[in-house]
Motif scaffolding. Structure first.
Motif, PDB file in Angstrom:
ATOM      1  N   UNK A 145     -29.055  66.845  32.939  1.00 10.77           N
ATOM      2  CA  UNK A 145     -29.364  65.423  33.013  1.00 10.77           C
ATOM      3  C   UNK A 145     -28.516  64.636  32.019  1.00 10.77           C
ATOM      4  N   UNK A 146     -28.283  63.384  32.373  1.00 13.34           N
ATOM      5  CA  UNK A 146     -27.542  62.501  31.489  1.00 13.34           C
ATOM      6  C   UNK A 146     -28.376  62.154  30.269  1.00 13.34           C
ATOM      7  N   UNK A 147     -27.752  62.209  29.100  1.00 17.73           N
ATOM      8  CA  UNK A 147     -28.389  61.750  27.873  1.00 17.73           C
ATOM      9  C   UNK A 147     -27.851  60.370  27.509  1.00 17.73           C
ATOM     10  N   UNK A 148     -26.523  60.255  27.427  1.00 15.26           N
ATOM     11  CA  UNK A 148     -25.899  58.980  27.067  1.00 15.26           C
ATOM     12  C   UNK A 148     -24.435  59.008  27.477  1.00 15.26           C
ATOM     13  N   UNK A 149     -23.912  57.818  27.790  1.00 13.36           N
ATOM     14  CA  UNK A 149     -22.501  57.683  28.123  1.00 13.36           C
ATOM     15  C   UNK A 149     -21.949  56.461  27.423  1.00 13.36           C
ATOM     16  N   UNK A 150     -20.638  56.507  27.172  1.00 13.92           N
ATOM     17  CA  UNK A 150     -19.966  55.371  26.538  1.00 13.92           C
ATOM     18  C   UNK A 150     -18.604  55.189  27.189  1.00 13.92           C
ATOM     19  N   UNK A 151     -18.303  53.956  27.555  1.00 16.26           N
ATOM     20  CA  UNK A 151     -17.023  53.667  28.194  1.00 16.26           C
ATOM     21  C   UNK A 151     -15.913  53.584  27.149  1.00 16.26           C
ATOM     22  N   UNK A 152     -14.688  53.445  27.632  1.00 17.77           N
ATOM     23  CA  UNK A 152     -13.554  53.337  26.713  1.00 17.77           C
ATOM     24  C   UNK A 152     -13.605  52.040  25.906  1.00 17.77           C
ATOM     25  N   UNK A 153     -14.349  51.051  26.403  1.00 18.36           N
ATOM     26  CA  UNK A 153     -14.471  49.775  25.692  1.00 18.36           C
ATOM     27  C   UNK A 153     -15.743  49.689  24.866  1.00 18.36           C
ATOM     28  N   UNK A 154     -16.549  50.762  24.890  1.00 21.31           N
ATOM     29  CA  UNK A 154     -17.717  50.800  24.018  1.00 21.31           C
ATOM     30  C   UNK A 154     -19.051  50.473  24.675  1.00 21.31           C
ATOM     31  N   UNK A 155     -19.058  50.202  25.957  1.00 23.67           N
ATOM     32  CA  UNK A 155     -20.336  49.970  26.656  1.00 23.67           C
ATOM     33  C   UNK A 155     -21.106  51.280  26.746  1.00 23.67           C
ATOM     34  N   UNK A 156     -22.405  51.187  26.515  1.00 24.85           N
ATOM     35  CA  UNK A 156     -23.216  52.401  26.481  1.00 24.85           C
ATOM     36  C   UNK A 156     -24.371  52.337  27.466  1.00 24.85           C
ATOM     37  N   UNK A 157     -24.842  53.493  27.877  1.00 22.74           N
ATOM     38  CA  UNK A 157     -26.109  53.578  28.590  1.00 22.74           C
ATOM     39  C   UNK A 157     -26.792  54.885  28.192  1.00 22.74           C
ATOM     40  N   UNK A 158     -28.119  54.837  28.183  1.00 29.07           N
ATOM     41  CA  UNK A 158     -28.930  55.941  27.690  1.00 29.07           C
ATOM     42  C   UNK A 158     -30.017  56.307  28.703  1.00 29.07           C
ATOM     43  N   UNK A 159     -30.404  57.563  28.669  1.00 32.48           N
ATOM     44  CA  UNK A 159     -31.592  57.968  29.399  1.00 32.48           C
ATOM     45  C   UNK A 159     -32.798  57.311  28.733  1.00 32.48           C
ATOM     46  N   UNK A 160     -33.781  56.974  29.544  1.00 27.67           N
ATOM     47  CA  UNK A 160     -34.953  56.312  28.998  1.00 27.67           C
ATOM     48  C   UNK A 160     -35.664  57.138  27.931  1.00 27.67           C
ATOM     49  N   UNK A 161     -35.618  58.445  28.076  1.00 29.00           N
ATOM     50  CA  UNK A 161     -36.343  59.324  27.162  1.00 29.00           C
ATOM     51  C   UNK A 161     -35.737  59.371  25.759  1.00 29.00           C
ATOM     52  N   UNK A 162     -34.488  58.918  25.609  1.00 28.06           N
ATOM     53  CA  UNK A 162     -33.837  58.984  24.300  1.00 28.06           C
ATOM     54  C   UNK A 162     -33.512  57.600  23.741  1.00 28.06           C
ATOM     55  N   UNK A 163     -33.720  56.576  24.530  1.00 27.83           N
ATOM     56  CA  UNK A 163     -33.374  55.223  24.089  1.00 27.83           C
ATOM     57  C   UNK A 163     -34.155  54.869  22.838  1.00 27.83           C
ATOM     58  N   UNK A 164     -33.441  54.358  21.843  1.00 30.81           N
ATOM     59  CA  UNK A 164     -34.064  54.005  20.578  1.00 30.81           C
ATOM     60  C   UNK A 164     -34.082  55.136  19.572  1.00 30.81           C
TER      61      UNK A 164
END
Length: 123
Positions: free
Chosen positions: A46-65
Motif C-alpha cells: 500500500x501507498x504510504x506517501x509520495x512526493x513530486x519533483x516539485x515537492x507536492x505530497x500526498x499521504x495515506x490517511x492512516x499516516x497523515x499527521x
C-alpha cells in the motif's frame, strides 16, 4: 543501471520515531515522483506517501499527521520521517521512484523499487 538503496529501518517502541532514507544512483536523466510503500504480512502493498519533483505530497490517511515525506533533488534522495509509530505500522517499507532515461532521442520513464527495509513497532 538504476538502483534505489534504502536505509533506516529497525525496531522501535510504540510512540517512537524512525527516519527512512532512499538514494537513487546510476545512469539517468532525472527523478520524477518518489514515494514510500509498505507491505505487512498477509496484506497487499500500500501507498504510504509520495512526493513530486516539485515537492507536492500526498499521504495515506492512516499516516497523515504522523509521517512526513521529503526529498533532496540535488542528491536524488527521499526521506520518510515517521513519528508516533504504532504497532500497525509494522511492515516492510519500499522506496519507489519514477526515473527518466534517454535512449537515442526517446525519453523513458520507468518505475523502480528499492529492496525494502523492515520496520517493526513493538514493546
Amino acid at each position: 543501471q538504476v538502483q534505489l538503496v534504502e536505509s533506516g529501518g529497525g525496531l522501535v517502541q510504540p510512540g517512537g520515531s524512525l527516519r527512512l532514507s532512499c538514494a537513487a544512483s546510476g545512469s539517468f536523466l532525472r527523478v520524477e515522483s518518489m514515494g514510500w510503500y509498505r507491505q505487512a504480512p498477509g496484506k497487499d502493498r500500500e501507498l504510504v506517501a509520495r512526493i513530486s519533483s516539485t515537492g507536492s505530497t500526498n499521504y495515506a490517511g492512516s499516516v497523515k499527521g504522523r509521517f512526513t515525506i521529503s526529498r533532496d533533488n540535488s542528491k536524488n534522495t527521499v526521506h520518510l520521517q515517521m513519528d508516533s509509530l504504532k504497532p500497525e505500522d509494522t511492515a516492510v517499507y519500499y522506496c519507489s521512484a519514477d526515473i527518466v532515461t534517454v535512449v537515442g532521442a526517446i525519453y523513458h520513464t520507468t518505475l523502480h523499487w528499492g529492496q525494502g527495509t523492515q520496520v517493526t513497532v513493538s514493546a
